[in-house]
Design a protein around this motif. Structure first.
Motif: not given
Length: 117
Positions: A34-35, A40-41, A83-85, A95-96
């Motif tokens: 995240s940032k 979106y994060c 983010p990369r989740v 996020g989406t």
């Protein structure tokens, strides 16, 4: 290539940063790269908070190696955005996508499977 740019071929998947990412996504059911300022994060973290799920956050903008980590994540996932989740070691998107999986009812079973819920 101009200064400041990196090419994906310059990503060292044996670097300490790549090993750190590998360990994080192996050792934790849910990891959000995240940032802090990214909406979106926040959306992705809100999904996990709303579900009261256990998850780890790596704030790339708070780390000296954040740019290297983001380059490696881009190489691994095909997307540079945050983010990369990751759930159970697999990137589920940003996020989406995380919000969509929650709305569709598909996220909770994934989280239960690995003990995050």
């Amino acid at each position: 290539m101009t200064m400041g740019q990196t090419s994906s071929s310059s990503v060292d998947m044996n670097s300490k940063e790549a090993k750190y990412i590998g360990e994080m996504i192996h050792d934790h059911c849910v990891v959000v790269f995240s940032k802090q300022y990214c909406p979106y994060c926040k959306m992705a973290k809100d999904v996990f908070n709303d579900l009261q799920a256990k998850y780890e956050v790596v704030e790339l903008d708070q780390r000296d190696d954040g740019a290297q980590l983001q380059n490696i994540l881009s190489h691994m996932t095909g997307a540079r955005t945050v983010p990369r989740v990751f759930v159970r070691g697999k990137c589920i998107g940003g996020g989406t996508e995380t919000k969509s999986l929650q709305k569709s009812g598909k996220l909770e079973p994934m989280l239960r499977e690995c003990g995050a819920l």
